[in-house]
Design an enzyme around this catalytic site. Structure first.
Site, PDB file in Angstrom:
ATOM      1  N   LYS A   1       8.572 -35.260 -23.103  1.00  0.00           N
ATOM      2  CA  LYS A   1       8.651 -34.642 -24.432  1.00  0.00           C
ATOM      3  C   LYS A   1      10.108 -34.571 -24.894  1.00  0.00           C
ATOM      4  O   LYS A   1      10.936 -33.920 -24.260  1.00  0.00           O
ATOM      5  CB  LYS A   1       8.047 -33.229 -24.387  1.00  0.00           C
TER       6      LYS A   1
ATOM      7  N   LYS B   1       9.584 -20.082 -35.415  1.00  0.00           N
ATOM      8  CA  LYS B   1       9.795 -19.196 -34.271  1.00  0.00           C
ATOM      9  C   LYS B   1      10.783 -18.096 -34.642  1.00  0.00           C
ATOM     10  O   LYS B   1      11.697 -18.336 -35.429  1.00  0.00           O
ATOM     11  CB  LYS B   1      10.431 -19.989 -33.111  1.00  0.00           C
TER      12      LYS B   1
ATOM     13  N   ASP C   1      14.171 -28.232 -25.649  1.00  0.00           N
ATOM     14  CA  ASP C   1      12.783 -28.700 -25.758  1.00  0.00           C
ATOM     15  C   ASP C   1      12.650 -30.210 -25.518  1.00  0.00           C
ATOM     16  O   ASP C   1      11.572 -30.766 -25.697  1.00  0.00           O
ATOM     17  CB  ASP C   1      12.203 -28.302 -27.125  1.00  0.00           C
TER      18      ASP C   1
ATOM     19  N   GLU D   1       3.828 -28.658 -31.441  1.00  0.00           N
ATOM     20  CA  GLU D   1       4.224 -30.011 -31.833  1.00  0.00           C
ATOM     21  C   GLU D   1       4.317 -30.965 -30.645  1.00  0.00           C
ATOM     22  O   GLU D   1       4.110 -32.162 -30.791  1.00  0.00           O
ATOM     23  CB  GLU D   1       5.563 -29.970 -32.581  1.00  0.00           C
TER      24      GLU D   1
ATOM     25  N   ARG E   1       2.502 -31.515 -28.015  1.00  0.00           N
ATOM     26  CA  ARG E   1       1.280 -32.238 -27.666  1.00  0.00           C
ATOM     27  C   ARG E   1       1.023 -33.379 -28.644  1.00  0.00           C
ATOM     28  O   ARG E   1       0.391 -34.364 -28.283  1.00  0.00           O
ATOM     29  CB  ARG E   1       0.096 -31.249 -27.606  1.00  0.00           C
TER      30      ARG E   1
ATOM     31  N   ASP F   1      13.287 -27.366 -31.411  1.00  0.00           N
ATOM     32  CA  ASP F   1      11.995 -26.868 -31.871  1.00  0.00           C
ATOM     33  C   ASP F   1      12.177 -25.548 -32.604  1.00  0.00           C
ATOM     34  O   ASP F   1      12.294 -24.493 -31.983  1.00  0.00           O
ATOM     35  CB  ASP F   1      11.051 -26.695 -30.665  1.00  0.00           C
TER      36      ASP F   1
ATOM     37  N   ASP G   1       4.014 -25.266 -34.562  1.00  0.00           N
ATOM     38  CA  ASP G   1       4.824 -25.028 -33.359  1.00  0.00           C
ATOM     39  C   ASP G   1       4.190 -25.664 -32.117  1.00  0.00           C
ATOM     40  O   ASP G   1       4.832 -25.763 -31.074  1.00  0.00           O
ATOM     41  CB  ASP G   1       5.014 -23.513 -33.163  1.00  0.00           C
TER      42      ASP G   1
HETATM   43  N1  BES Z   1       8.542 -25.671 -26.972  1.00  0.00           N
HETATM   44  C1  BES Z   1       7.508 -24.712 -27.044  1.00  0.00           C
HETATM   45  C2  BES Z   1       7.108 -24.143 -25.687  1.00  0.00           C
HETATM   46  C3  BES Z   1       8.126 -23.344 -24.940  1.00  0.00           C
HETATM   47  C4  BES Z   1       8.097 -21.967 -24.987  1.00  0.00           C
HETATM   48  C5  BES Z   1       9.055 -23.949 -24.123  1.00  0.00           C
HETATM   49  C6  BES Z   1       9.008 -21.225 -24.269  1.00  0.00           C
HETATM   50  C7  BES Z   1       9.981 -23.207 -23.415  1.00  0.00           C
HETATM   51  C8  BES Z   1       9.951 -21.842 -23.477  1.00  0.00           C
HETATM   52  C9  BES Z   1       6.256 -25.320 -27.672  1.00  0.00           C
HETATM   53  O1  BES Z   1       6.467 -26.329 -28.589  1.00  0.00           O
HETATM   54  C10 BES Z   1       5.517 -24.219 -28.346  1.00  0.00           C
HETATM   55  O2  BES Z   1       6.050 -23.673 -29.269  1.00  0.00           O
HETATM   56  N2  BES Z   1       4.319 -23.917 -27.874  1.00  0.00           N
HETATM   57  C11 BES Z   1       3.495 -22.898 -28.424  1.00  0.00           C
HETATM   58  C12 BES Z   1       2.111 -23.469 -28.577  1.00  0.00           C
HETATM   59  C13 BES Z   1       1.138 -22.565 -29.279  1.00  0.00           C
HETATM   60  C14 BES Z   1       1.552 -22.411 -30.731  1.00  0.00           C
HETATM   61  C15 BES Z   1      -0.239 -23.146 -29.158  1.00  0.00           C
HETATM   62  C16 BES Z   1       3.493 -21.726 -27.423  1.00  0.00           C
HETATM   63  O3  BES Z   1       3.421 -21.953 -26.229  1.00  0.00           O
HETATM   64  O4  BES Z   1       3.587 -20.596 -27.892  1.00  0.00           O
HETATM   65 ZN    ZN Z   2       8.224 -27.442 -28.355  1.00  0.00          ZN
HETATM   66 ZN    ZN Z   3       6.767 -25.607 -30.575  1.00  0.00          ZN
END
Ligand code: BES
Ligand code: ZN
Ligand code: ZN
Length: 475
Positions: free
Chosen positions: A243, A255, A267, A328, A330, A248, A326
């Site tokens: 990824k 966020k 990220d 993104e 996947r 992000d 967010d």
């Molecule tokens: N990059 C984040 C995940 C992340 C969170 C990485 C904390 C490192 C530390 C990812 O893109 C994300 O925002 N995921 C969301 C998905 C949700 C909206 C389904 C998450 O995990 O909150």
């Molecule tokens: Zn992310």
């Molecule tokens: Zn995200």
């Protein structure tokens, strides 16, 4: 920054470190310090500083029995303490005299020592004042093989590089910068790099990657890194997908800043990890055919950004209802996983800072894994995790978890219910695979809030040693 590992017959001027255990035959070499060393062993001291004429020598006391992952890790941690002492002495060289029977001890020491030498200082004007002076770690008259030393050097260089890529902020690491960094490293390490431009990505209809990139002022890239040795052990390639979200913000599902968006330069740690693995494999000249696919973009809001509610068509034709911009990672990973099918891979790994749920589940000490690959593959990965102390925790991919990723108006949605988010994200990705596959969610261990011995604050470079070990041992 960094050190080179070398084997030498005799030590030159430097910081002399003797590694020994209660069981090793140290008395013939260090007889004059018999009382001090015996007392040190008795008191379970780790490092002793002894006077030799007008200079000092150091003794590291270890346990030679490596029964568990913790035992091996204790040697890496001891090396970190020794690094701090050598840094304080402003030494350029450490001479490592291993008086233990096994040269596994000196290899573990080198690992911990090398990883401790990392610094990210090039944006600081006072960098020369604060930087350490270390340049080399010399194995003095050690039975360690040249091959092992080559692997240690390759793995260290790759981990340091991965840390650098992750620590570099968006101002210095756009998707294009990342692709350029791959090209430069490819030239140095000997792997090939092909970067697909935005135009090419559009003509391939990579709808996931393009949706994430829609709000960006910078173009996306899709990098293909390949190490193809003349005589490979594997007939079909191992494909690594990483990824590459260079920043992000969450997009329109923005966020919050503290302890969330402010960490999101990291990220692309999955991308850095996979590129690091290829670099290590190439530098160590491993006989395995490996390809890495890196979809990269930042994720940010703008007048043209993708919005919650959008329905997008992915590279493989699947339609996805975007319920949260967010989620993104996947989306661009799915396109790369579909793209991987064209290689008819033996095995595919993907690595991603994918979910907060993975962090909540396992913290910073492990990665969450799941997949469709053979049980044996999962077990071998767990063994690599123990050997490298980059541990992995398996989670199930039961069909039940997939139900919530369906959509009433498209084939899938990208959000899920919020429970077991690391697994529902995995279920989403699984849809785009038709080969043996393992997903590695490195969101926890990839970027550390504070230093943990030889892992500094910030980027840890996690996963490079894990997969390098896996590939070395793969049949
Ligand atoms: N990059 C984040 C995940 C992340 C969170 C990485 C904390 C490192 C530390 C990812 O893109 C994300 O925002 N995921 C969301 C998905 C949700 C909206 C389904 C998450 O995990 O909150
Ligand atoms: Zn992310
Ligand atoms: Zn995200």
């Amino acid at each position: 920054m960094g050190v080179i590992f070398k084997k030498v017959k005799e030590s030159k001027a430097g910081f002399d470190l003797y590694l020994l255990s209660a069981k090793s035959a140290w008395k013939s070499v260090l007889s004059e310090y018999k009382a001090s060393i015996e007392a040190g062993i008795e008191k379970k001291r780790q490092v002793l500083t002894l006077a030799k004429g007008d200079r000092l020598i150091y003794v590291g006391i270890v346990s030679e029995e490596l029964k568990s992952a913790e035992d091996s890790e204790a040697i890496r941690n001891l090396a970190h303490s020794v690094f701090n002492m050598a840094k304080a002495e402003e030494s350029k060289r450490v001479n490592l005299h291993n008086l233990c029977k096994s040269n596994e001890i000196s290899a573990l020491f080198a690992e911990g020592f090398g990883l401790s030498t990392y610094e990210f200082l090039h944006h600081r004007k006072d960098q020369e004042k604060v930087a350490h002076q270390l340049e080399e770690l010399c194995f003095v008259d050690d039975a360690i093989s040249a091959k092992k030393i080559k692997e240690l050097n390759a793995q260290l260089d790759a981990t340091m590089w991965a840390r650098d890529l992750v620590n570099e902020p968006l101002s210095h690491m756009t998707a294009m910068d990342l692709a350029k960094a791959f090209e430069a490293k490819g030239k140095q390490s000997g792997f090939s790099v092909d970067v697909l431009s935005k135009k090419k990505i559009q003509s391939l209809k990579m709808g996931g990657l393009l949706a994430v990139n829609k709000g960006s002022i910078d173009p996306p890239t899709f990098s293909i890194l390949e190490w193809k040795p003349k005589k490979a052990r594997n007939k079909k390639p191992v494909v690594l997908v990483g990824k590459g979200v260079v920043y992000d913000t969450g997009g329109l599902s923005l966020k919050p800043t503290p302890n969330s968006m402010d960490l999101m330069k990291s990220d692309m740690a999955g991308a850095a990890m996979m590129a690091g693995v290829i670099s290590a494999v190439a530098q160590a000249d491993l006989d395995v055919h490996v390809i890495a696919l890196i979809p990269a973009s930042d994720n940010r809001p703008s007048g043209n950004a993708y919005v919650p509610g959008d329905i997008i068509t992915m590279f493989d034709g699947t339609t996805v209802e975007v319920l949260n911009t967010d989620a993104e990672g996947r989306l661009l990973l799915a396109d790369a996983l579909s793209y991987a099918k064209k290689y008819d891979p033996q095995l595919v790994f993907d690595a991603a800072t994918l979910t907060g749920a993975a962090v909540r589940a396992v913290g910073t000490f492990a990665s969450a894994i799941m997949g469709t690959a053979d049980k044996k593959v999962i077990e071998q990965l767990q063994e690599s995790g123990e050997r490298t102390y980059e541990r992995v925790v398996p989670f199930p991919l039961w069909a039940d978890y997939g139900k919530e990723m369906k959509s009433a108006i498209a084939d899938l949605n990208n959000l899920g219910s919020g429970l077991a988010g690391q697994i529902t994200a995995g279920k989403f990705l699984e849809h785009f695979t038709d080969y043996p596959w393992v997903h590695i969610d490195i969101a926890g261990p990839s970027f550390l809030p504070s230093a943990n011995t030889y892992r500094p604050k910030g980027a840890s470079g996690v996963g490079v040693r894990l997969l390098f070990d896996f590939l070395k041992n793969m049949k």
